[in-house]
Structure formats: structure tokens, C-alpha cells
Design a protein around this motif. Structure first.
Motif, PDB file in Angstrom:
ATOM      1  N   ARG A  10      12.590   7.960  -1.918  1.00 29.35           N
ATOM      2  CA  ARG A  10      11.723   8.286  -0.784  1.00 29.35           C
ATOM      3  C   ARG A  10      10.399   8.816  -1.318  1.00 29.35           C
ATOM      4  NH1 ARG A  10      16.639  11.198   0.170  1.00 29.35           N
ATOM      5  NH2 ARG A  10      17.933  10.232   1.795  1.00 29.35           N
ATOM      6  N   GLY A  11       9.287   8.380  -0.726  1.00 25.27           N
ATOM      7  CA  GLY A  11       8.001   8.794  -1.268  1.00 25.27           C
ATOM      8  C   GLY A  11       6.923   9.010  -0.231  1.00 25.27           C
ATOM      9  N   VAL A  12       5.795   9.522  -0.719  1.00 21.48           N
ATOM     10  CA  VAL A  12       4.576   9.689   0.075  1.00 21.48           C
ATOM     11  C   VAL A  12       3.426   9.132  -0.754  1.00 21.48           C
ATOM     12  CG1 VAL A  12       3.008  11.287   1.224  1.00 21.48           C
ATOM     13  CG2 VAL A  12       5.479  11.766   1.200  1.00 21.48           C
ATOM     14  N   ILE A  13       2.649   8.241  -0.180  1.00 23.08           N
ATOM     15  CA  ILE A  13       1.542   7.594  -0.895  1.00 23.08           C
ATOM     16  C   ILE A  13       0.228   7.938  -0.204  1.00 23.08           C
ATOM     17  CG2 ILE A  13       0.532   5.373  -1.570  1.00 23.08           C
ATOM     18  CD1 ILE A  13       3.392   4.269  -1.782  1.00 23.08           C
ATOM     19  N   PHE A  14      -0.634   8.628  -0.951  1.00 24.91           N
ATOM     20  CA  PHE A  14      -1.969   9.012  -0.467  1.00 24.91           C
ATOM     21  C   PHE A  14      -2.993   7.963  -0.876  1.00 24.91           C
ATOM     22  CE2 PHE A  14       0.090  13.100  -0.572  1.00 24.91           C
ATOM     23  CZ  PHE A  14      -0.630  13.978   0.229  1.00 24.91           C
ATOM     24  N   GLY A  15      -3.951   7.670   0.003  1.00 20.09           N
ATOM     25  CA  GLY A  15      -5.190   7.048  -0.414  1.00 20.09           C
ATOM     26  C   GLY A  15      -5.359   5.564  -0.209  1.00 20.09           C
ATOM     27  N   ALA A  16      -4.376   4.870   0.359  1.00 22.08           N
ATOM     28  CA  ALA A  16      -4.569   3.440   0.623  1.00 22.08           C
ATOM     29  C   ALA A  16      -5.589   3.265   1.743  1.00 22.08           C
ATOM     30  CB  ALA A  16      -3.251   2.778   0.994  1.00 22.08           C
ATOM     31  N   LEU A  17      -6.573   2.433   1.514  1.00 19.55           N
ATOM     32  CA  LEU A  17      -7.624   2.181   2.510  1.00 19.55           C
ATOM     33  C   LEU A  17      -7.609   0.729   2.966  1.00 19.55           C
ATOM     34  CD1 LEU A  17     -10.156   3.326   4.004  1.00 19.55           C
ATOM     35  CD2 LEU A  17     -11.503   2.461   2.071  1.00 19.55           C
ATOM     36  N   VAL A  26       0.265  -0.054  -4.953  1.00 20.45           N
ATOM     37  CA  VAL A  26       1.430   0.773  -5.261  1.00 20.45           C
ATOM     38  C   VAL A  26       2.441   0.686  -4.124  1.00 20.45           C
ATOM     39  CG1 VAL A  26       2.249   3.133  -5.643  1.00 20.45           C
ATOM     40  CG2 VAL A  26       0.153   2.353  -6.750  1.00 20.45           C
ATOM     41  N   ALA A  27       1.961   0.779  -2.897  1.00 17.50           N
ATOM     42  CA  ALA A  27       2.851   0.714  -1.741  1.00 17.50           C
ATOM     43  C   ALA A  27       3.586  -0.624  -1.687  1.00 17.50           C
ATOM     44  CB  ALA A  27       2.056   0.938  -0.456  1.00 17.50           C
ATOM     45  N   GLU A  28       2.879  -1.711  -1.926  1.00 16.55           N
ATOM     46  CA  GLU A  28       3.524  -3.022  -1.877  1.00 16.55           C
ATOM     47  C   GLU A  28       4.593  -3.149  -2.952  1.00 16.55           C
ATOM     48  OE1 GLU A  28       0.443  -6.042  -1.882  1.00 16.55           O
ATOM     49  OE2 GLU A  28       0.431  -5.982   0.324  1.00 16.55           O
ATOM     50  N   VAL A  29       4.280  -2.694  -4.170  1.00 16.62           N
ATOM     51  CA  VAL A  29       5.253  -2.767  -5.262  1.00 16.62           C
ATOM     52  C   VAL A  29       6.473  -1.895  -4.962  1.00 16.62           C
ATOM     53  CG1 VAL A  29       5.652  -2.154  -7.689  1.00 16.62           C
ATOM     54  CG2 VAL A  29       3.560  -3.353  -7.036  1.00 16.62           C
ATOM     55  N   THR A  38       6.232   7.193   3.378  1.00 16.25           N
ATOM     56  CA  THR A  38       5.188   7.331   4.386  1.00 16.25           C
ATOM     57  C   THR A  38       3.841   7.101   3.713  1.00 16.25           C
ATOM     58  OG1 THR A  38       5.039   9.721   4.042  1.00 16.25           O
ATOM     59  CG2 THR A  38       6.518   8.939   5.783  1.00 16.25           C
ATOM     60  N   LEU A  39       2.860   6.728   4.511  1.00 16.88           N
ATOM     61  CA  LEU A  39       1.507   6.490   4.038  1.00 16.88           C
ATOM     62  C   LEU A  39       0.573   7.499   4.694  1.00 16.88           C
ATOM     63  CD1 LEU A  39       1.565   2.616   4.499  1.00 16.88           C
ATOM     64  CD2 LEU A  39       1.500   3.792   2.284  1.00 16.88           C
ATOM     65  N   ARG A  57       3.476  -3.939   8.201  1.00 11.94           N
ATOM     66  CA  ARG A  57       4.101  -4.971   7.369  1.00 11.94           C
ATOM     67  C   ARG A  57       5.225  -4.410   6.508  1.00 11.94           C
ATOM     68  NH1 ARG A  57       2.230  -6.873   2.575  1.00 11.94           N
ATOM     69  NH2 ARG A  57       0.135  -6.048   2.923  1.00 11.94           N
ATOM     70  N   LEU A  58       5.066  -3.171   6.032  1.00 11.90           N
ATOM     71  CA  LEU A  58       6.059  -2.575   5.140  1.00 11.90           C
ATOM     72  C   LEU A  58       7.026  -1.651   5.869  1.00 11.90           C
ATOM     73  CD1 LEU A  58       3.833  -1.693   2.022  1.00 11.90           C
ATOM     74  CD2 LEU A  58       5.090  -3.808   2.527  1.00 11.90           C
ATOM     75  N   ASN A  59       6.898  -1.574   7.183  1.00 12.95           N
ATOM     76  CA  ASN A  59       7.764  -0.708   7.986  1.00 12.95           C
ATOM     77  C   ASN A  59       7.680   0.743   7.518  1.00 12.95           C
ATOM     78  OD1 ASN A  59       9.595  -0.218  10.089  1.00 12.95           O
ATOM     79  ND2 ASN A  59      11.355  -0.378   8.708  1.00 12.95           N
ATOM     80  N   ALA A  60       6.456   1.212   7.329  1.00  8.64           N
ATOM     81  CA  ALA A  60       6.211   2.588   6.881  1.00  8.64           C
ATOM     82  C   ALA A  60       5.413   3.324   7.953  1.00  8.64           C
ATOM     83  CB  ALA A  60       5.445   2.590   5.564  1.00  8.64           C
ATOM     84  N   GLU A  61       5.699   4.597   8.120  1.00  4.95           N
ATOM     85  CA  GLU A  61       4.965   5.398   9.098  1.00  4.95           C
ATOM     86  C   GLU A  61       3.696   5.959   8.479  1.00  4.95           C
ATOM     87  OE1 GLU A  61       5.667   9.286  11.993  1.00  4.95           O
ATOM     88  OE2 GLU A  61       7.258   7.810  11.694  1.00  4.95           O
ATOM     89  N   VAL A  62       2.601   5.931   9.228  1.00  9.35           N
ATOM     90  CA  VAL A  62       1.341   6.540   8.818  1.00  9.35           C
ATOM     91  C   VAL A  62       1.263   7.942   9.400  1.00  9.35           C
ATOM     92  CG1 VAL A  62      -1.174   6.431   8.942  1.00  9.35           C
ATOM     93  CG2 VAL A  62       0.150   4.326   8.660  1.00  9.35           C
ATOM     94  N   ILE A  63       1.026   8.916   8.519  1.00 12.05           N
ATOM     95  CA  ILE A  63       0.873  10.311   8.956  1.00 12.05           C
ATOM     96  C   ILE A  63      -0.508  10.778   8.496  1.00 12.05           C
ATOM     97  CG2 ILE A  63       1.798  12.654   8.855  1.00 12.05           C
ATOM     98  CD1 ILE A  63       4.500  11.415   8.054  1.00 12.05           C
ATOM     99  N   PRO A  64      -1.479  10.857   9.390  1.00 14.60           N
ATOM    100  CA  PRO A  64      -2.829  11.273   8.993  1.00 14.60           C
ATOM    101  C   PRO A  64      -2.814  12.686   8.417  1.00 14.60           C
ATOM    102  CG  PRO A  64      -2.821  10.332  11.206  1.00 14.60           C
ATOM    103  CD  PRO A  64      -1.400  10.560  10.835  1.00 14.60           C
TER     104      PRO A  64
END
Length: 266
Positions: A10-17, A26-29, A38-39, A57-64
Motif C-alpha cells: 500500500r502506498g502514497v504517491i506525491f507529485g503526479a501532474l 511510478v504510479a503506472e509501474v 492513493t495519489l 485508469r488505475l483505480n486509485a483515489e486522489v486526496i488533495p
């Protein structure tokens, strides 16, 4: 890739624009390798980018979240644990911005209030992120925290301006928190020093295209792509690198070890 190297993580990825962002790759991989995550990005960035498209597309939730806000970070990680169903195994910090660079200010004529903003967004946000993770006990045992950096932290690249000092500070924070997280629950903290990469942010640096070509010629393997960086991040999120911590890891095709490559003179 078909390998499920990150299955169950389980992860959290910052910074995809957008799709040029390293964090996007990174998220796609990570999704391909079996992770759920989450993104997040700053609310203003969400208005200009296409993160929601990636999330769908990746079934990930965006949390601003504004990464300079402790309150936003606390909400982000608490909410991420709820969404993902447990503690966090990996976090990517891929954040950097300089108003001085954007406005074309020379290094000898920087606006210092802008410089402080650069430090807060690009480096102090990493300390804030780690502090919230640490105090909130959000990281799973043997988890992995990564920050993206650049060789300008060690060497002078004049047009990179005060982003160089930001990256040096970021790397120092990673080493310091690497100790504390290691002692707490075996979480490792590292930075990846990536090749110049054709991202939206990178192309905003003066002379970037010319330097990109120079670095590509200097590096025996050529510049590492954003996709390749995503794959490298995945190995550092995996259980195969559990004893790698407090390191600045060069992912640059050999550029950091070169003195001169004859190809660069042609």
C-alpha cells in the motif's frame, strides 16, 4: 512488466501532474506490479494537470494535499490508511518548485522570500511529510520512503539556481529521518538522483534541452527515462531492498561517475 513485485503493498504517491511526470510513471509501474495506492498533489496542481484521469485508469483515489501543510498531510495519511485498509508500505515524494527559476531570476539576484518558498515546497515538505508519518505511526514495518533529487545537490549547475540547495537539504533530511525511522520500525528512507528528464517542471529550467542532450552524451548508458525511474523506485519499495537506507542513489546512466566522454565534445 508482469512481475507482481509489489503485490499487497500500500502506498502514497506525491507529485503526479501529467503523463510526463516521473510520479505518473511510478504510479503506472506500481499498479502493474500489484500495489494499491492513493495519489496526491496540491489543489492548485490538480486544476492544471490530469491526475484524475490517471486515478480513474488505475483505480486509485486522489486526496488533495498541500505538502507544506501539516494539517493536510495528517488528513492525507489518515485517509489513505482508511482507503487502503492498513498502514502504508511506501511513499514517494516527487515535489519541487522555484518561483525564481520560473521567473528567470539570476542566482546572484534572487528574491529571498521566493527562495524560502522554494525551500518549503521542495525540501521542508519532505521533513513535514516524514514527521507526520513518524508521529502518526502511519508506516508499516519495513516500509520505504523515497524522495526524488538531482546531482545539482553536489555539483554546480548555475541555471538550476536555489533548487540545488533545496535538493541538498532534501537529501540531508532523508539521511536524518532514515536513522529515526530505522530505529522505530525498520522503515528505510532514501533519495534517488535522477537523470535530467523531460518533465513539465524540468523543461522550465533555462537551457534544459541543451543540457539534456549533453547529459545523454556524457552518460555511458544515456539518460534514464521517467519510466525507468519508476521501475527503479519499485525495486526500492519492494522487500528485496529492505537493508538499503539513508542513501542517495544515482539513477543517471553513469553520468555522476564520468569526468569526460569524448562523445560530448563532438
Amino acid at each position: 512488466m508482469s512481475t507482481q513485485l509489489l503485490a499487497g503493498k500500500r502506498g502514497v504517491i506525491f507529485g503526479a501532474l501529467d503523463n510526463q511526470s516521473i510520479a505518473w510513471q511510478v504510479a503506472e509501474v506500481c499498479a502493474e506490479m500489484g500495489a494499491t495506492f492513493t495519489l496526491t498533489n496540491a489543489p492548485v496542481a490538480l486544476r492544471f494537470g490530469s491526475l484524475n484521469e490517471l486515478a480513474e485508469r488505475l483505480n486509485a483515489e486522489v486526496i488533495p494535499a498541500d505538502a507544506t501543510s501539516i494539517e493536510d498531510l495528517e488528513n492525507l495519511f489518515t485517509r489513505s490508511e482508511e482507503v487502503l485498509g492498513g498502514k502504508i508500505d511506501f511513499v514517494l515524494h516527487a515535489i519541487g518548485m522555484s518561483l525564481n527559476v520560473r521567473k528567470g531570476k539570476e542566482y546572484t539576484d534572487l528574491k529571498h522570500d521566493w527562495m524560502l518558498k522554494t525551500f518549503d515546497i521542495s525540501a521542508v515538505s519532505f521533513h513535514k511529510m516524514c514527521q507526520v508519518l513518524y508521529k502518526g505511526d502511519h508506516m508499516a514495518d519495513w516500509g520505504s520512503i523515497l524522495g526524488l533529487t538531482y546531482i545539482a545537490a553536489q555539483r554546480t549547475f548555475p541555471d538550476y539556481s536555489e533548487m540545488a540547495e533545496s535538493k541538498a537539504l532534501l537529501e540531508s533530511f532523508a539521511r536524518s529521518f532514515g536513522y529515526h525511522f530505522g530505529e522505530k520500525n525498520h522503515v528505510r528512507v532514501n533519495t534517488i538522483s535522477q537523470s535530467p528528464t523531460m518533465t513539465t517542471a524540468g523543461k522550465g529550467v533555462k537551457g534544459f534541452t541543451e543540457f539534456f542532450d549533453y547529459a545523454d552524451n556524457m552518460s555511458p548508458l544515456g539518460n534514464a527515462s521517467a519510466r525507468a525511474c519508476g521501475e527503479y523506485c519499485a525495486t526500492l519499495f519492494s522487500d528485496l531492498t529492505r537493508y538499503v537506507t539513508m542513501q542517495n542513489l544515482f539513477h543517471d546512466g553513469g553520468f555522476s561517475s564520468m569526468g569526460m566522454n569524448p562523445k560530448a565534445l563532438k
